[in-house]
Design an enzyme around this catalytic site. Structure first.
Site, PDB file in Angstrom:
ATOM      1  N   SER A 250       0.821  -1.210   0.000  1.00 54.24           N
ATOM      2  CA  SER A 250       0.000   0.000   0.000  1.00 54.24           C
ATOM      3  C   SER A 250       0.859   1.265   0.000  1.00 54.24           C
ATOM      4  O   SER A 250       1.909   1.308   0.630  1.00 54.24           O
ATOM      5  CB  SER A 250      -0.874   0.028   1.252  1.00 54.24           C
ATOM      6  OG  SER A 250      -1.889  -0.936   1.162  1.00 54.24           O
TER       7      SER A 250
ATOM      8  N   GLU B 115     -28.063   7.480 -14.983  1.00 52.96           N
ATOM      9  CA  GLU B 115     -27.853   7.425 -13.540  1.00 52.96           C
ATOM     10  C   GLU B 115     -26.795   8.461 -13.160  1.00 52.96           C
ATOM     11  O   GLU B 115     -25.939   8.821 -13.972  1.00 52.96           O
ATOM     12  CB  GLU B 115     -27.385   6.019 -13.151  1.00 52.96           C
ATOM     13  CG  GLU B 115     -28.476   4.975 -13.287  1.00 52.96           C
ATOM     14  CD  GLU B 115     -29.424   4.984 -12.101  1.00 52.96           C
ATOM     15  OE1 GLU B 115     -30.348   5.813 -12.122  1.00 52.96           O
ATOM     16  OE2 GLU B 115     -29.239   4.192 -11.189  1.00 52.96           O
TER      17      GLU B 115
ATOM     18  N   LYS C 157      -9.956  -1.678  11.669  1.00 57.79           N
ATOM     19  CA  LYS C 157     -10.271  -0.374  11.086  1.00 57.79           C
ATOM     20  C   LYS C 157     -11.241  -0.536   9.908  1.00 57.79           C
ATOM     21  O   LYS C 157     -12.193   0.230   9.778  1.00 57.79           O
ATOM     22  CB  LYS C 157      -8.970   0.284  10.615  1.00 57.79           C
ATOM     23  CG  LYS C 157      -9.139   1.735  10.242  1.00 57.79           C
ATOM     24  CD  LYS C 157      -7.811   2.459  10.253  1.00 57.79           C
ATOM     25  CE  LYS C 157      -8.028   3.911   9.921  1.00 57.79           C
ATOM     26  NZ  LYS C 157      -6.916   4.771  10.325  1.00 57.79           N
TER      27      LYS C 157
END
Lengths: 420, 183
Positions: free
Chosen positions: A217, A285, A241
């Site tokens: 990450s 949409e 988390k």
């Protein structure tokens, strides 16, 4: 392999033959994750949860739905009225689509803000854009299935985009339709593909995760996590988390499902499809509105009075281009600094860009007349200028703020600052 | 040093507090997930429109003595036989000890001349023959299941073959002299 002596013999036996437990341990438990991830990093796993919810509700709905132009609308009404909890499944699926896009758009803007697309995460980013494209195709085809007025005319407008292709456009449109108008063959193929595409999304999501776990990450500082102190194990820190994030997400999602289930929908879609009457104001949409705005506001592109590209084709090219340009973002932004926290000028343009996307969405929701066309053209011009001109120039001339030497030093300094 | 000891104490309390929180949130989460599975499962149960088809009205007036008709109830065939005197006597004069599933004929009809049974063999779900003239009715003059050879008498009771029970008598009532409502 699990070497821990505490592992259960059965677990060990399986693991020595099929290393699932080793895999789970490595990728979901010990997986080293930067210690400073904030809640913006929860949206990836939330998107995964939405994908699962969409798949489960979708499978249950598919058991009740009839993919035939004479029965589709009524079968959806039957789901709403007669099937046990059918209303719940349908509203979960309908609003789940909107939630999916909200979550993925936040995920995407987080990636842009914190520079998560930069080396070595280019492929991770590109796979994300592929997922976005697949999601858009899936959502579009799913919206056709209830066979209401907006389904029918939305499908008509969007498939007609392909008629802008020179020479073969009309043949392609007839091929897409399986006829000379949107009709039963179109509905049945959209249904088949709407069922197929989510599984393709699962495959690309799996690749997205493989790529993520390869390069690990990014984090809000955008500096690489190098030292062991820079990271913490995924479990229990980020599982906890993420689960908290799921809880908050479901509050919002179920809030819509139970209290405003038609908030994102168009009332016209509760009128059965009528091939002989177009509703006065067709809108897609909400999650397609910015792209729809780009499609509609582009004029003929002229060079010295010659029409180089007709408005229709230019609109289509720019609309698809507005997503395809994302693929090139890692190379358009040559700044070595990832996080906008240390890029004062980039940061300002980021917020202007976000506002520009919202502006385009607002334009897309309104009729293409008067000042909306002007606003839409300015918005479209800025959208592309942001990627093609602003980002490369800012990368070149901006003087970034000094970067912290490591994740851990920055985090500990912040802590000290809080205490004093 | 004092502070260290305090910290250690706090850590100990923390541990049991955390265990408690993990246990309770885990429990609530698991129960919640399990409960939310119910709408998914229940959506596969018969829907309201299916349930609303669960009664069928039948006009019996055109059925002559000795004739049979088949009607559909909940998607299954229901045999209605206008029994002859001979068939009624035959059904009533059976020694119950002979039967695999002993039920007197009196308990299987509301009016003796009308026998109403679900036309599904209790063995494995085939439809027995015997409704139409010329079809085999088995040794006991009722029905004969072609799949595995079960034979039923004029009361729809199993007499021979693999079926474990009699043909089922569905719930029904006479709404007037000549018509019934099944279900």
């Amino acid at each position: 392999m699990i070497t821990s002596k505490s592992a259960h013999p059965v677990v060990k036996w399986i693991d020595e033959r099929l290393p699932v437990f080793t895999f789970l341990n490595r990728e979901l438990r010990d997986y080293p994750t930067p210690r400073n991830l904030n809640y913006w990093w929860s949206f990836g796993s939330i998107a995964g949860v939405v994908l699962v919810v969409m798949t489960l509700t979708g499978i249950m709905l598919a058991m009740q739905y009839t993919a035939h132009m004479d029965y589709a609308f009524d079968s959806v009404e039957r789901i709403m009225r007669d099937v046990n909890y059918g209303w719940l499944l349908r509203y979960l699926h309908m609003n789940g689509g909107s939630m999916f896009f909200i979550v993925v758009y936040i995920h995407l803007f987080r990636g842009i803000y914190f520079g998560s697309y930069k080396s070595p995460r280019e492929i991770l980013w590109a796979l994300g854009v592929v997922i976005l494209l697949l999601m858009m195709a899936t959502a579009f085809m799913g919206y056709v299935l209830p066979w209401g007025q907006m389904s029918f005319w939305g499908a008509t407008v969007i498939t007609n985009l392909f008629s802008a292709i020179p020479l073969v456009g009309d043949s392609i449109v007839n091929w897409l339709w399986g006829g000379y108008s949107i009709a039963n063959p179109t509905l049945t193929r959209f249904y088949a593909l709407h069922y197929l595409f989510p599984f393709l999304i699962f495959v690309v999501v799996a690749l997205h995760l493989v790529a993520l776990h390869m390069v690990k990450s990014n984090n809000p500082l955008g500096v690489d996590a190098k030292e062991p102190q820079d990271t913490i194990p995924f479990h229990p820190y980020y599982t906890a988390k993420d689960f908290f994030g799921f809880g908050v997400f479901f509050l919002v999602y179920l809030g819509f499902v139970f209290f405003a289930p038609d908030f994102f929908g168009e009332p016209d879609n509760y009128i059965p499809a009528n091939p002989l009457a177009t509703p006065p104001h067709i809108v897609p949409e909400w999650y397609f509105l910015p792209f729809y705005a780009i499609l509609r506001v582009v004029p003929d592109i002229e060079v010295f009075g010659f029409i180089l590209v007709e408005a229709k084709l230019a609109g289509v090219i720019l609309m698809f281009g507005s997503i395809l340009v994302l693929f090139f973002l890692p190379w358009l932004d040559s700044s070595k600094v990832r996080s906008a926290r240390f890029r004062p000028i980039f940061k300002q343009f980021f917020w202007i860009f976000l506002a520009d996307c919202l502006l385009l969405g607002w334009v897309g929701a309104n009729p293409p007349e008067g000042s909306f066309v002007v606003l839409g053209r300015i918005g479209t011009a800025f959208y592309f200028a942001y990627f093609i001109i602003i980002i490369p120039l800012v990368a070149r001339f901006e003087k970034p703020l000094p970067l912290p030497s490591s994740v851990v030093s920055s985090v500990l300094n912040e802590k000290k600052g809080e205490r004093s | 040093m004092n502070k260290k000891i305090q910290d250690a104490g706090a850590a100990g309390d923390d541990e049991s507090r955390r265990d408690f929180l993990l246990l309770t949130t885990g429990l609530v989460g698991t129960v919640g997930a399990a409960l939310s599975a119910w709408p998914f499962i229940d959506s596969m149960n018969p829907a309201a429109d299916v349930l609303s088809l669960s009664t069928t009205e039948v006009d019996l007036s055109p059925v002559e003595t000795g004739q049979s008709i088949t009607v559909v109830w909940r998607g299954k065939p229901v045999f209605i036989r206008h029994r002859t005197e001979q068939e009624i006597t035959q059904a009533r004069n059976v020694d119950l000890a002979e039967l695999r599933d002993p039920v007197p004929d009196e308990d299987r009809d509301i009016r003796p001349e009308w026998l109403v049974v679900v036309g599904v063999c209790p063995h494995l779900g085939c439809i027995p023959l015997g409704q139409k003239p010329g079809q085999p009715r088995g040794e006991w003059g009722g029905w004969f299941c072609p799949c595995h050879g079960s034979q039923f008498d004029t009361s729809g009771r199993i007499r021979k073959g693999p079926a474990p029970t009699n043909l089922v008598v569905p719930p029904y009532r006479f709404i007037n002299e000549t018509s019934i409502q099944i279900g």
